[in-house]
Design a protein around this motif. Structure first.
Motif, short mmCIF file in Angstrom:
data_model
loop_
_atom_site.label_atom_id
_atom_site.label_comp_id
_atom_site.label_asym_id
_atom_site.label_seq_id
_atom_site.Cartn_x
_atom_site.Cartn_y
_atom_site.Cartn_z
N LYS A 27 8.89 -1.42 -11.13
CA LYS A 27 7.74 -1.64 -12.01
C LYS A 27 7.12 -3.00 -11.73
O LYS A 27 7.81 -4.02 -11.75
CB LYS A 27 8.16 -1.53 -13.48
N MET A 28 5.83 -3.01 -11.49
CA MET A 28 5.13 -4.24 -11.16
C MET A 28 4.93 -5.10 -12.40
O MET A 28 4.60 -4.60 -13.47
CB MET A 28 3.76 -3.89 -10.55
N THR A 30 2.93 -7.34 -14.99
CA THR A 30 1.54 -7.15 -15.42
C THR A 30 0.62 -8.13 -14.70
O THR A 30 0.87 -9.34 -14.71
CB THR A 30 1.41 -7.38 -16.94
N PRO A 31 -0.43 -7.62 -14.03
CA PRO A 31 -1.36 -8.53 -13.35
C PRO A 31 -2.21 -9.31 -14.35
O PRO A 31 -2.25 -8.98 -15.54
CB PRO A 31 -2.23 -7.56 -12.52
N SER A 286 -0.84 4.48 -15.87
CA SER A 286 -0.15 3.81 -14.76
C SER A 286 0.00 4.78 -13.60
O SER A 286 -0.14 5.99 -13.76
CB SER A 286 1.22 3.29 -15.21
N GLU A 303 5.30 1.05 -9.48
CA GLU A 303 4.48 1.55 -10.57
C GLU A 303 3.55 0.44 -11.04
O GLU A 303 4.01 -0.65 -11.41
CB GLU A 303 5.34 2.04 -11.73
N VAL A 304 2.25 0.71 -11.02
CA VAL A 304 1.27 -0.33 -11.35
C VAL A 304 0.32 0.18 -12.43
O VAL A 304 0.06 1.37 -12.54
CB VAL A 304 0.46 -0.74 -10.11
N THR A 308 -5.28 -2.06 -11.20
CA THR A 308 -4.72 -3.22 -10.50
C THR A 308 -5.36 -3.33 -9.12
O THR A 308 -5.47 -2.34 -8.39
CB THR A 308 -3.20 -3.09 -10.34
N ASP A 312 -3.22 -7.61 -5.57
CA ASP A 312 -2.13 -7.90 -6.48
C ASP A 312 -0.92 -7.01 -6.20
O ASP A 312 0.23 -7.43 -6.34
CB ASP A 312 -2.59 -7.73 -7.93
N VAL A 313 -1.19 -5.77 -5.81
CA VAL A 313 -0.10 -4.85 -5.42
C VAL A 313 0.58 -5.38 -4.17
O VAL A 313 1.82 -5.40 -4.07
CB VAL A 313 -0.63 -3.43 -5.20
N ALA A 316 2.77 -8.26 -4.95
CA ALA A 316 4.00 -7.82 -5.63
C ALA A 316 5.00 -7.22 -4.66
O ALA A 316 6.19 -7.12 -4.98
CB ALA A 316 3.66 -6.82 -6.73
#
Length: 445
Positions: A27-28, A30-31, A286, A303-304, A308, A312-313, A316
């Motif tokens: 799980k990413m 939070t951006p 999500s 999971e983003v 997003t 940013d992904v 991560a």
């Protein structure tokens, strides 16, 4: 001789590149902000119902469906709306988007409560309120296809035949309970007596797990599918799972649909998302994304929050490998996905892959002259003749494109993969189809 081949015998024998299949979903964090477009589905865009300065929570409605063939859109984060403004999508089209600055709390909207479902109309309302679309890539609003009344078979597309992508594989291994509850709800309230879960044979652990879970379910079976791309294409899936053939032309005079063969198809993650919504009341906010390629530092399933940004992904996932020059970003899979001009685009509901390739790996081979070998014809799961359609497009021959049924092309990429001359056959077919449909809309044809 090629037209005698079954669809399942056509396509491309792509390699088994599923390195992340054994990696559990991460799980990413939070951006800092997200950008959520109002067009993340086939059909009319959603209409924004928030304005700059509004406070939103996870699951807050921010875009109301713009018609029957449309889908509602919800905030994937808690925070403050920064702007509601036009944006250019990665495919070049324009839409409106809601930009949200997150507060890091991920507070769930109190309005997110499990729906009460007692019949088909209430199930359809739940599907619409979930904002559910085909998350396997198509983005077609789920309630539209489930509204059909002539269905006797629910097909669950768990083929995941694209290279690199393993999000559906992880859904089956990690969320099998909501897959089953989603299937049960659709079969019960849509009164569909039969369900077939189609899984490519390169996922034996998924086949074994789902077989054990459906063993005592009436009318439900798991069908192992041949390992040949594109097993997940609608018409191929219908033929392989049921032996039926989707008609080339449906009753309306338009290209035939699975419903014309008594089938409705749902992606395995889509039906699981429905199962989760019926249990929690939290809509589609999500997305699990496979991040892969020779340029990414830490390939994984992550999971983003929807909206997003790619960058940013990528961050991560450890960023770009040290010493590697990024050559191409592909959203989706390498066969049917598209290239992004930068990392400043958001993850959508139907995005299931983000592939990062080095400059060296992204170099396209130099095409040579067509030798008319017919391999593109042999590979096409739709039974088309790409070499003839491409020639007709180059001469802008509308009548020949119509006769060659260019509008049936599904852009699977099998023709390009099979071409020994390395010609961009699929890309040209896409242009030919777009030109043909444009001329058709002008009328008088």
């Amino acid at each position: 001789m090629f037209k005698s081949l079954k669809r399942s015998a056509k396509g491309a024998n792509v390699p088994h590149a599923k390195a992340t299949a054994g990696l559990a979903t991460v799980k990413m964090p939070t951006p800092e902000h997200v950008i959520i477009p109002m067009s993340m589905h086939i059909g009319a865009p959603a209409e924004p119902v928030v304005k700059k300065g509004d406070t939103v929570m996870v699951g807050t409605l921010i875009g109301k469906a713009g018609g029957f063939v449309s889908a509602s859109i919800y905030s994937s984060v808690s925070g403050t709306v920064q702007d509601v403004a036009p944006m250019r999508m990665v495919n070049g089209s324009m839409t409106t988007a809601v930009a949200i600055k997150t507060d890091g709390e991920q507070t769930i909207d109190p309005a997110c409560v499990p729906p009460t479902v007692t019949d088909k109309p209430s199930l359809m309302a739940a599907v619409q309120n979930c904002g559910l679309v085909g998350v396997g890539g198509a983005g077609f609003p789920a309630h539209v296809k489930l509204a059909a009344n002539t269905i006797d078979t629910l097909l669950i597309n768990a083929a995941e035949c694209e290279l690199y992508l393993t999000t559906d594989c992880r859904e089956m291994l990690e969320c099998s309970d909501t897959i089953i509850s989603g299937i049960e709800a659709v079969m019960k309230y849509c009164e569909i007596p039969h369900c077939i879960i189609g899984i490519e044979r390169n996922k034996p652990e998924c086949i074994d797990l789902l077989c054990s879970l459906v063993r005592n379910m009436k009318g439900v079976e798991v069908k192992p599918l041949p390992m040949r791309y594109p097993q997940g294409a609608e018409k191929t899936l219908v033929e392989t799972c049921t032996g039926r053939e989707v008609p080339q032309v449906g009753p309306s005079g338009k290209p035939g649909l699975p419903a014309d063969a008594g089938c409705v198809i749902m992606n395995v993650t889509s039906v699981s998302t429905l199962g989760k919504y019926l249990k929690t009341g939290i809509p589609l906010v999500s997305k699990r994304v496979t991040v892969e390629g020779d340029a990414i530092a830490k390939p994984q399933n992550i999971e983003v929050p929807i909206g997003t940004l790619y960058r940013d992904v990528i961050e991560a996932c450890g960023g770009i490998k040290e010493g590697v020059e990024l050559g191409k970003i592909i959203f989706g899979g390498p066969m049917m996905g598209g290239a992004a001009p930068s990392a400043d685009y958001p993850v959508l509901k139907q995005n299931n892959g983000l592939l990062l390739f080095s400059k060296q790996a992204a170099v396209l081979p130099e095409p040579s002259a067509c030798i008319r070998c017919g391999r593109c014809i042999e590979a096409c799961p739709m039974g088309l003749e790409p070499v003839e359609a491409v020639a007709a497009f180059n001469s802008k021959d509308f009548d020949t494109l119509k006769a060659r049924c260019v509008d049936l092309c599904v852009a699977c990429g099998s023709c390009t993969y099979a071409c020994p001359a390395k010609r961009p056959v699929s890309q040209t077919m896409t242009l030919a189809k777009a030109w043909y449909l444009g001329e058709l809309r002008k009328g008088g044809k």
